[in-house]
Design an enzyme around this catalytic site. Structure first.
Site, PDB file in Angstrom:
ATOM      1  N   TYR A 272      -1.343  -7.789  -8.542  1.00 48.71           N
ATOM      2  CA  TYR A 272      -1.448  -7.994  -7.088  1.00 48.71           C
ATOM      3  C   TYR A 272      -2.815  -7.575  -6.576  1.00 48.71           C
ATOM      4  CZ  TYR A 272      -0.809  -6.543  -2.175  1.00 48.71           C
ATOM      5  OH  TYR A 272      -0.959  -6.322  -0.823  1.00 48.71           O
ATOM      6  N   TYR A 273      -3.244  -6.373  -6.938  1.00 40.24           N
ATOM      7  CA  TYR A 273      -4.546  -5.888  -6.460  1.00 40.24           C
ATOM      8  C   TYR A 273      -5.687  -6.724  -7.021  1.00 40.24           C
ATOM      9  CZ  TYR A 273      -2.402  -1.773  -4.361  1.00 40.24           C
ATOM     10  OH  TYR A 273      -1.644  -0.939  -3.576  1.00 40.24           O
TER      11      TYR A 273
ATOM     12  N   ARG B 156       3.866  -5.964   3.643  1.00 43.06           N
ATOM     13  CA  ARG B 156       5.063  -6.369   2.884  1.00 43.06           C
ATOM     14  C   ARG B 156       6.260  -6.552   3.808  1.00 43.06           C
ATOM     15  NH1 ARG B 156       2.964  -2.495  -0.759  1.00 43.06           N
ATOM     16  NH2 ARG B 156       4.494  -0.927  -0.090  1.00 43.06           N
TER      17      ARG B 156
ATOM     18  N   HIS C 289      -6.498  -5.285   7.942  1.00 42.08           N
ATOM     19  CA  HIS C 289      -6.412  -3.834   7.676  1.00 42.08           C
ATOM     20  C   HIS C 289      -6.494  -3.032   8.986  1.00 42.08           C
ATOM     21  CE1 HIS C 289      -6.232  -1.791   3.807  1.00 42.08           C
ATOM     22  NE2 HIS C 289      -6.783  -0.749   4.374  1.00 42.08           N
TER      23      HIS C 289
ATOM     24  N   ARG D  68       2.281  -1.475   3.125  1.00 44.27           N
ATOM     25  CA  ARG D  68       3.705  -1.410   3.451  1.00 44.27           C
ATOM     26  C   ARG D  68       4.042  -2.302   4.646  1.00 44.27           C
ATOM     27  NH1 ARG D  68       2.524   3.985   2.387  1.00 44.27           N
ATOM     28  NH2 ARG D  68       2.421   4.517   4.607  1.00 44.27           N
ATOM     29  N   ILE D  69       3.179  -2.264   5.652  1.00 45.64           N
ATOM     30  CA  ILE D  69       3.421  -3.077   6.845  1.00 45.64           C
ATOM     31  C   ILE D  69       3.282  -4.562   6.513  1.00 45.64           C
ATOM     32  CG2 ILE D  69       2.516  -3.652   9.141  1.00 45.64           C
ATOM     33  CD1 ILE D  69       1.790  -0.642   9.380  1.00 45.64           C
TER      34      ILE D  69
ATOM     35  N   ASP E 139      -3.655   3.909   7.605  1.00 44.40           N
ATOM     36  CA  ASP E 139      -2.812   4.068   6.421  1.00 44.40           C
ATOM     37  C   ASP E 139      -1.592   3.157   6.565  1.00 44.40           C
ATOM     38  OD1 ASP E 139      -1.998   5.098   3.974  1.00 44.40           O
ATOM     39  OD2 ASP E 139      -0.787   6.676   4.906  1.00 44.40           O
ATOM     40  N   GLY E 140      -1.005   2.782   5.444  1.00 45.78           N
ATOM     41  CA  GLY E 140       0.234   2.019   5.466  1.00 45.78           C
ATOM     42  C   GLY E 140       0.071   0.524   5.639  1.00 45.78           C
TER      43      GLY E 140
END
Length: 219
Positions: free
Chosen positions: A99-100, A68, A57, A65-66, A61-62
């Site tokens: 997924y979560y 994936r 992490h 997305r990164i 933010d993001g």
């Protein structure tokens, strides 16, 4: 950084990222492994890549997305081609609840990531299956219009035929035809009957209050 839900005083911690001071070392380890490791199965490596990056992490933010995007890069490596018709990212978004859940259980558990890898591989298979289904539909649509290239149709008829080819929800009857094409019931019936006569549409079996129609399949 924490992912928390629940009322104040009764918060549930879903995820807690490593301390910021550890990020440089963790990212260096990840990047070195991602670029240099050649022994791990490339698809399994994609699963580990996603889990490792989203767990580190590194960004405010993001991160999802990164993760994936980097996972898709690894899957492209595994495929050995720059052309891929399936999208793992899209499938994960479709299954984000599951997924979560598996992500949280893996991050809170031991170092055993077997359940995560199993879910990832199953999700990948569903992604490929969904793409095969989509490609079949696209190819059939092209074949259909080639077959009917000389069949005369007005704009309303072409609109409705395309809706059927794209997956019309429910049963198509003259009332729905009239509503969608913004025309009268009589005009809708004439349009439909014309396509039935031209072997584009056929009446569905089963009856009911109103007659419904579907595309006549091309063999």
């Amino acid at each position: 950084m924490r992912v928390v839900s629940g009322a104040s005083g009764r918060e549930i911690v879903h995820f807690e990222a490593p301390d910021a001071v550890r990020l440089p070392a963790e990212m260096n380890s990840f990047i070195r492994w991602f670029n240099e490791d050649l022994t791990t199965d490339p698809v399994i490596k994609a699963a580990i890549t996603h889990l490792w990056l989203v767990t580190i992490h590194p960004f405010d933010d993001g991160n999802g997305r990164i993760a994936r995007a980097v996972t898709d890069k690894q899957l492209a490596r595994a495929d050995g081609t720059s052309k891929r018709f399936y999208s793992m990212s899209a499938q994960i978004r479709k299954e984000r609840k599951e997924y979560y859940a598996v992500l949280e259980s893996t991050q809170k558990g031991s170092l055993d990531i077997t359940s995560w890898i199993s879910w990832f591989l199953e999700c990948l298979n569903r992604s490929i299956d969904a793409t095969v289904f989509l490609l079949d539909a696209v190819l059939y649509k092209a074949v259909f219009w080639e077959f009917h290239s000389r069949t005369g149709m007005n704009e309303r008829q072409r609109l409705m035929v395309n809706k059927l080819l794209d997956g019309f929800e429910g049963k198509l009857n003259s009332s729905k035809w009239a509503k969608i094409t913004k025309t009268s019931q009589d005009t809708a019936l004439r349009d439909i009957q014309d396509l039935v006569d031209k072997d584009v549409l056929e009446k569905e079996t089963g009856g009911g209050r109103s007659t419904s129609y579907d595309l006549r399949r091309i063999n």
